[in-house]
Enzyme design. Structure first.
Site, PDB file in Angstrom:
ATOM      1  N   ASP A  82      39.909  46.061  31.307  1.00 52.15           N
ATOM      2  CA  ASP A  82      38.636  45.799  31.171  1.00 52.15           C
ATOM      3  C   ASP A  82      37.920  46.743  30.572  1.00 52.15           C
ATOM      4  OD1 ASP A  82      36.038  44.201  32.159  1.00 52.15           O
ATOM      5  OD2 ASP A  82      35.831  46.293  32.841  1.00 52.15           O
ATOM      6  N   LYS A  83      38.001  47.887  30.936  1.00 55.48           N
ATOM      7  CA  LYS A  83      37.123  49.061  30.535  1.00 55.48           C
ATOM      8  C   LYS A  83      37.312  49.384  28.880  1.00 55.48           C
ATOM      9  CE  LYS A  83      36.816  50.710  35.274  1.00 55.48           C
ATOM     10  NZ  LYS A  83      35.717  49.904  35.474  1.00 55.48           N
ATOM     11  N   ASP A  86      34.626  51.146  42.447  1.00 58.00           N
ATOM     12  CA  ASP A  86      34.123  50.178  41.584  1.00 58.00           C
ATOM     13  C   ASP A  86      34.501  48.922  42.275  1.00 58.00           C
ATOM     14  OD1 ASP A  86      33.463  49.528  38.955  1.00 58.00           O
ATOM     15  OD2 ASP A  86      35.546  49.528  38.230  1.00 58.00           O
ATOM     16  N   ARG A 113      26.481  46.313  43.598  1.00 59.38           N
ATOM     17  CA  ARG A 113      27.780  46.982  43.224  1.00 59.38           C
ATOM     18  C   ARG A 113      27.620  48.454  42.915  1.00 59.38           C
ATOM     19  NH1 ARG A 113      30.603  44.675  37.825  1.00 59.38           N
ATOM     20  NH2 ARG A 113      31.422  46.679  37.826  1.00 59.38           N
ATOM     21  N   SER A 138      32.776  41.655  37.529  1.00 57.96           N
ATOM     22  CA  SER A 138      34.076  42.096  38.572  1.00 57.96           C
ATOM     23  C   SER A 138      33.687  42.111  39.872  1.00 57.96           C
ATOM     24  CB  SER A 138      34.547  43.373  38.213  1.00 57.96           C
ATOM     25  OG  SER A 138      34.973  43.559  36.883  1.00 57.96           O
ATOM     26  N   HIS A 164      32.764  40.104  28.881  1.00 59.12           N
ATOM     27  CA  HIS A 164      33.785  39.531  29.441  1.00 59.12           C
ATOM     28  C   HIS A 164      33.652  37.855  29.049  1.00 59.12           C
ATOM     29  CE1 HIS A 164      32.956  42.042  33.741  1.00 59.12           C
ATOM     30  NE2 HIS A 164      33.558  42.749  32.443  1.00 59.12           N
ATOM     31  N   HIS A 222      36.230  46.323  26.962  1.00 60.69           N
ATOM     32  CA  HIS A 222      34.667  46.461  26.630  1.00 60.69           C
ATOM     33  C   HIS A 222      34.268  47.747  25.483  1.00 60.69           C
ATOM     34  CE1 HIS A 222      32.849  44.144  30.056  1.00 60.69           C
ATOM     35  NE2 HIS A 222      33.416  45.183  30.899  1.00 60.69           N
ATOM     36  N   GLU A 270      45.116  47.502  41.663  1.00 64.35           N
ATOM     37  CA  GLU A 270      44.261  47.088  40.312  1.00 64.35           C
ATOM     38  C   GLU A 270      44.623  47.815  39.171  1.00 64.35           C
ATOM     39  OE1 GLU A 270      40.166  48.277  40.004  1.00 64.35           O
ATOM     40  OE2 GLU A 270      39.467  46.618  38.571  1.00 64.35           O
ATOM     41  N   THR A 276      36.157  46.118  41.824  1.00 63.15           N
ATOM     42  CA  THR A 276      37.352  45.406  42.475  1.00 63.15           C
ATOM     43  C   THR A 276      37.819  46.119  43.692  1.00 63.15           C
ATOM     44  OG1 THR A 276      37.837  45.093  40.119  1.00 63.15           O
ATOM     45  CG2 THR A 276      39.528  44.580  41.549  1.00 63.15           C
ATOM     46  N   ASP A 315      42.268  44.113  35.719  1.00 64.54           N
ATOM     47  CA  ASP A 315      40.896  43.611  35.518  1.00 64.54           C
ATOM     48  C   ASP A 315      40.744  43.446  34.124  1.00 64.54           C
ATOM     49  OD1 ASP A 315      38.004  43.952  34.918  1.00 64.54           O
ATOM     50  OD2 ASP A 315      38.066  44.891  36.832  1.00 64.54           O
ATOM     51  N   ASP A 363      40.620  39.163  37.228  1.00 63.96           N
ATOM     52  CA  ASP A 363      39.291  38.759  37.759  1.00 63.96           C
ATOM     53  C   ASP A 363      38.516  38.067  36.761  1.00 63.96           C
ATOM     54  OD1 ASP A 363      39.026  41.007  36.050  1.00 63.96           O
ATOM     55  OD2 ASP A 363      37.499  41.637  37.189  1.00 63.96           O
ATOM     56  N   HIS A 364      38.798  38.052  35.409  1.00 60.42           N
ATOM     57  CA  HIS A 364      38.032  37.292  34.264  1.00 60.42           C
ATOM     58  C   HIS A 364      38.857  37.619  33.410  1.00 60.42           C
ATOM     59  CE1 HIS A 364      36.412  41.167  33.263  1.00 60.42           C
ATOM     60  NE2 HIS A 364      36.022  41.233  34.605  1.00 60.42           N
TER      61      HIS A 364
HETATM   62 MG    MG Z   1      37.905  46.410  38.423  1.00 63.94          MG
HETATM   63 ZN    ZN Z   2      36.522  42.703  35.797  1.00 62.18          ZN
HETATM   64 ZN    ZN Z   3      34.179  44.502  32.785  1.00 65.28          ZN
END
Ligand code: MG
Ligand code: ZN
Ligand code: ZN
Ligand code: MG
Ligand code: ZN
Ligand code: ZN
Lengths: 485, 485
Positions: free
Chosen positions: B360-361, B161, B174, B110, B448, B364, B355, B163, B45, B401-402
């Protein structure tokens, strides 16, 4: 401070290995595949994946497709039977020519990166086709000429700028533009711009421009004609300007872009040297403004109410040489014609490097429209090549020298500067810049970035571009495909 | 504001086309190649090319090679006869479920991105496997189960979450984690977190966790067990907690990571549901600090004098579940064992999504060590899979995912925050963060980014991953290779 060998983690290659010729290759054991008669290498200076996506999003919408860039490396998108695509690493073996030369640096400059694919040797930032010990490394144009191929070197930058320079010269400092340094000939800063031992009056091989004339590619097109007003300080052409020297040595030297279309031939008796602007060529699009957070947010909120009409759209620059017949596509098209009809080219093939130089320069300036227009200019050049060449005997490679600063974000950023654009499909495109080490209004310049980036190829030998490679692999791919090494 | 069709530039696909099932594919006409018995899809992610390079540079030096990530998609790096690699686009078809739902947005969340590869339908940010008109779209686990395959869903995040959720549920929001919303069961915020029509008491299909139990993958491993303390508000299991419901419905439900290694089987009579943490799993490395310009420069200058000893090195987090036998590699290894020995898996094959969620987290959070450790955790999971599976019948795909915010820069940045790290080879690695829309010390979160990113594959069907694709193409690649579509 030198690194102790003991500091190396398992699986971490040493600097000595990485900076030797071929030592940074990732696919050394991958066999050469097809043999190509011709290779065209397209370089978008600073064209990382983010810069490609910014241009695609703005020009065609995020679901759209670029005309040239997106077709290379994709099976079925062209007539090529062989394609390859992947990511490649761009780090340098040292950070400048001084104390920190012998230390790996994760972010390359254009000189070290260009030297890597021009010579297969990973070197220090600032190096122009010399290795970490200042030894000249043979470049692809020299190797191609030695095998009787026709050669070309095309750029939208000053022809002495690092990316074209790596194919025409060997210089321990990238700023050693001419015998009088980086001046228009009315003064001399060569002591500052050059390693003085390299100057002809000291028995050296001379400046980048002088070596360009020695290297004698069949076709050389770009900017930077003001540096050709410099005068040779020693050697056979002592006292002549570089322009006079070029003409004396048989070059078809010209500065008017309108003459490009009328050129009929280019060969070793009469090579073409067209320098169409005093410095770098003007960009296709006018400059856009990178806004601070408050301003960018105001515009973006207004855009949400008026169908993004409040956002920025790019405008054509009246100074762009494409208006006079010398877009990068025009230059590429002409270079291919000249090289393929040249006797050496017909018999033995050609090697041509084409650089879209100012994606990088406008990324440094946090100029979103500038970088988009230059990416489009390169894209159209690739599309022009695709219309002209036979992909059963010609390998086209598209890549960059390093990634750059621009990022597509979801909303204007608090920390940096943002240009909120209105894309072709009417959607908002927020492009953010924040990597300079000083404020932009006090002369800051956004930073290159160290991420791996896209390399793609179509034509014989293309499948050697596969998975993760290093930019030094690109040298070996081209050399092996052309039978130069 | 809806876009007028007249606003579309030539070559710009319309939103209606892009948001239809399959409408955003870039390689719709590319035939399916090999047929695989099994597919493992690894998602990092937020793992853009920059995040991959940050991890490689730190862990192995810029010239080094990641153990799993770098081997996928590369011919000769594994036993796979078929490989593919390229870049893919990740934009979303709308920005949230409200007013701006029907507008292309260059940056995906996501949920939209996961929905794209789970279902083949480009949708709006916030959507969990529903389209732009809120219609549920069949996901790969549902399709695989319908064909008799074994299925698995593994993550380091809360299992609800986005994903993992796209493979187990359909939700217009979500955040609709459970029948009581996103709480630990001691309160109820479902009216805020869910489209209330989706709740069981209103005749809907229920929350993400309830649908997870209905979907009944053979193996589900992740975090988020606190949400399983929520109580069903309607339906057959009304009044039971989700944990009780899971057990009542035959699940092997457990929370102790030490039990993972002793699991012997997982099937439709007795599926495995292991939720090892109350929320997201702890990261492998402790948090690092992103410094302002002055501090980062001071550290970096000191580093230049002391062999980069003044720079940051990452440290292990004692809370990491890898210390208790539940690293992502451990979970992946066990999931492969369970799915391949399961009757359906043996006869018909399996589909497994894995995943690495917290790249990602931590991106961020501008947490360089955090994102590096999580990338390493995913890399080791891929390496574990490579040791175990037969690439003549199993397709492994690795992508994200990005892309995300972290950038490798040449020196600390004036505008943003920089963590100057000391890499495995002793070199300096400056990682910069600057994309949040508010200050990080006031709760900001880095953004992102919208750049195209890497997708790579090894095994039967891998060559369909080629050149430029969209993340919806990933759905069709997997579905065609497994014979699901
Ligand atoms: Mg995810
Ligand atoms: Zn993501
Ligand atoms: Zn994110
Ligand atoms: Mg350049
Ligand atoms: Zn460059
Ligand atoms: Zn630059």
């Amino acid at each position: 401070v030198a690194l102790a060998p003991g500091a190396l983690a398992a699986g971490t290659p040493s600097l000595a290995t990485l900076s030797s010729h071929g030592g940074a290759q990732r696919i050394a054991n991958t066999p050469a595949t097809g043999k190509a008669k011709n290779v065209i290498l397209f370089i978008g200076d600073g064209m990382g994946d983010s810069e490609i996506t910014v241009a695609r999003d703005y020009l065609y919408g995020p679901g759209g497709t670029l005309e040239g860039i997106d077709k290379i490396g994709q099976a079925g998108a062209t007539s090529a039977k062989e394609t390859g695509v992947g990511q490649y690493t761009t780090y340098a073996a040292g950070d400048g020519s001084g104390d920190r030369r012998q230390q790996i640096t994760a972010v390359t400059d254009s000189a070290a990166s260009g030297s890597a694919w021009a010579t297969g040797t990973k070197t220090y930032n600032n190096a122009v086709s010399v290795d970490n010990s200042f030894n000249p490394q043979m470049n692809l144009i020299e190797l191609a000429k030695a095998k009787g191929l026709a050669t070309g070197n095309v750029t939208t930058a000053e022809i002495q700028d690092a990316t074209p320079a790596v194919m025409e010269s060997h210089s321990t400092q990238r700023s050693c533009y001419g015998p009088q340094g980086k001046t228009d000939g009315s003064s001399d800063d060569s002591a500052k711009r050059c390693d003085v031992a390299q100057l002809k009056q000291n028995g050296g091989i001379g400046s980048i421009s002088e070596q360009l004339l020695d290297t004698r590619a069949d076709v050389t097109l770009g900017g930077g004609n003001k540096y050709f007003n410099q005068t040779a300080q020693a050697g056979e052409y002592k006292g002549m300007t570089l322009k006079e020297q070029a003409k004396t040595r048989g070059y078809q030297y010209f500065e008017d872009p309108a003459q490009l279309s009328s050129l009929k031939e280019a060969n070793q008796d009469s090579p073409v040297l067209g320098l169409f602007s005093s410095g770098n060529m003007p960009t296709q699009y006018n400059e856009s403004t990178p806004y601070d957070y408050d301003t960018a947010v105001k515009m973006s909120l207004a855009g949400q109410k008026d169908g993004n009409q409040s956002l920025v759209t790019c405008t054509q620059n009246s100074e762009w040489l494409g208006n006079k017949g010398a877009s990068l596509a025009d230059m590429t098209d002409k270079a291919i014609d000249l090289l393929s009809s040249n006797k050496n080219g017909k018999e033995n093939g050609y090697f041509l490097q084409v650089e879209g130089a100012s994606i990088d320069k406008q990324d440094h300036n946090a100029n979103a429209c500038g970088q988009i227009g230059e990416t489009d200019d390169l894209d159209k050049a690739i599309a022009a090549a695709l219309k002209k060449v036979d992909l059963s005997n010609t390998l086209i490679i598209v890549t960059a020298d390093h990634a750059h600063t621009s990022q597509i974000v979801s909303w204007p950023t608090y920390y940096g500067l943002t240009t909120p654009l209105r894309s072709a499909d009417g959607s908002a495109l927020y492009v953010a810049y924040a990597t300079s080490s000083s404020p932009m209004d006090k002369g800051g310049s956004m930073s290159h970035t160290g991420t791996q980036l896209r390399i793609a190829a179509s034509g014989p030998g293309a499948s050697r571009v596969n998975g993760l490679t290093d930019q030094t692999d690109n040298f070996f791919t081209i050399a092996k495909t052309l039978g130069l090494a």
